[in-house]
Design a protein around this motif. Structure first.
Motif, PDB file in Angstrom:
ATOM      1  N   SER A  30       0.743  -1.154  -0.161  1.00 46.68           N
ATOM      2  CA  SER A  30       0.222  -0.087  -0.013  1.00 46.68           C
ATOM      3  C   SER A  30       0.952   1.244  -0.202  1.00 46.68           C
ATOM      4  O   SER A  30       0.560   2.287  -0.605  1.00 46.68           O
ATOM      5  N   ARG A 107      -2.125  -0.606  -9.493  1.00 47.40           N
ATOM      6  CA  ARG A 107      -3.628  -0.674  -8.680  1.00 47.40           C
ATOM      7  C   ARG A 107      -4.203  -1.853  -8.677  1.00 47.40           C
ATOM      8  O   ARG A 107      -4.571  -2.271  -7.759  1.00 47.40           O
ATOM      9  N   GLU A 108      -4.218  -2.623  -9.748  1.00 53.28           N
ATOM     10  CA  GLU A 108      -5.066  -3.814  -9.975  1.00 53.28           C
ATOM     11  C   GLU A 108      -4.362  -5.041  -8.925  1.00 53.28           C
ATOM     12  O   GLU A 108      -5.156  -5.697  -8.525  1.00 53.28           O
ATOM     13  N   ARG A 111      -4.887  -4.206  -5.192  1.00 53.84           N
ATOM     14  CA  ARG A 111      -6.409  -4.547  -5.012  1.00 53.84           C
ATOM     15  C   ARG A 111      -6.682  -6.004  -4.910  1.00 53.84           C
ATOM     16  O   ARG A 111      -7.258  -6.469  -3.699  1.00 53.84           O
ATOM     17  N   GLU A 115      -7.864  -8.084  -1.549  1.00 54.87           N
ATOM     18  CA  GLU A 115      -8.993  -8.928  -1.443  1.00 54.87           C
ATOM     19  C   GLU A 115      -8.753 -10.125  -1.143  1.00 54.87           C
ATOM     20  O   GLU A 115      -9.493 -10.875  -0.430  1.00 54.87           O
ATOM     21  N   GLY A 120     -10.367  -7.871   1.645  1.00 57.92           N
ATOM     22  CA  GLY A 120     -10.711  -6.476   0.937  1.00 57.92           C
ATOM     23  C   GLY A 120     -10.459  -5.209   1.995  1.00 57.92           C
ATOM     24  O   GLY A 120     -10.637  -4.481   1.845  1.00 57.92           O
ATOM     25  N   ASP A 122      -8.871  -2.746   3.882  1.00 59.08           N
ATOM     26  CA  ASP A 122      -7.568  -1.736   3.458  1.00 59.08           C
ATOM     27  C   ASP A 122      -7.067  -1.075   4.971  1.00 59.08           C
ATOM     28  O   ASP A 122      -7.543  -1.026   5.846  1.00 59.08           O
TER      29      ASP A 122
END
Length: 157
Positions: A30, A107-108, A111, A115, A120, A122
């Motif tokens: 992140s 980003r994908e 994420r 997930e 999922g 954060d």
């Protein structure tokens, strides 16, 4: 208010079975994405600043002509105005290539990892850091918005 009510909201609590190492790894992933977000912002600044400079060249060309320097006006117009910033690219094309080649896949991937590895949820690393650093019951150290200190807690001020 129970201790559970004073903790992070469910979206920021570690799911059952998620290890310290996984939380740390997702926190690092992140952080890297956040740094990439900043880099992307600088790329947009580069794009906008270069475009603004190029548009100002129109005025420079006009002023050079008005000042009696038509050769310099033509040199600026043909040698700099509208020029590629790297071969074959204006800045918008660099932004598009960065987005498609690096930013979107990053980003994908981030994420998908959150997930799959943390249901999922954060910012688990930051939420746990907040819990470790806050003073329970202090009015300015609440776990989440809209939750006041424990009844009877004295202000530390």
């Amino acid at each position: 208010m129970t201790g559970q009510d004073d903790g992070p909201d469910p979206a920021h609590r570690r799911p059952e079975g998620v290890s310290d190492e996984t939380v740390e790894a997702l926190g690092s992933l992140s952080k890297a994405l956040e740094t990439t977000e900043r880099a992307r912002g600088h790329l947009y600044s580069f794009h906008q600043l270069t475009g603004t400079a190029d548009l100002e060249l129109d005025r420079a060309v006009e002023l050079l002509r008005e000042a009696g320097h038509p050769d310099w006006a033509e040199t600026v117009r043909t040698q700099v105005l509208g020029r590629n910033v790297i071969p074959g690219h204006w800045t918008f094309q660099i932004v598009e290539a960065y987005d498609a080649t690096y930013y979107q896949p990053f980003r994908e991937t981030e994420r998908a990892a959150v997930e799959e590895l943390a249901e999922g949820r954060d910012h688990l690393h930051e939420a746990e850091m907040k819990e470790a650093r806050r003073t329970a019951g202090h009015p300015d150290h609440t776990a989440r918005p809209g939750i006041g200190p424990s009844p009877g807690a004295e202000s530390a001020r």
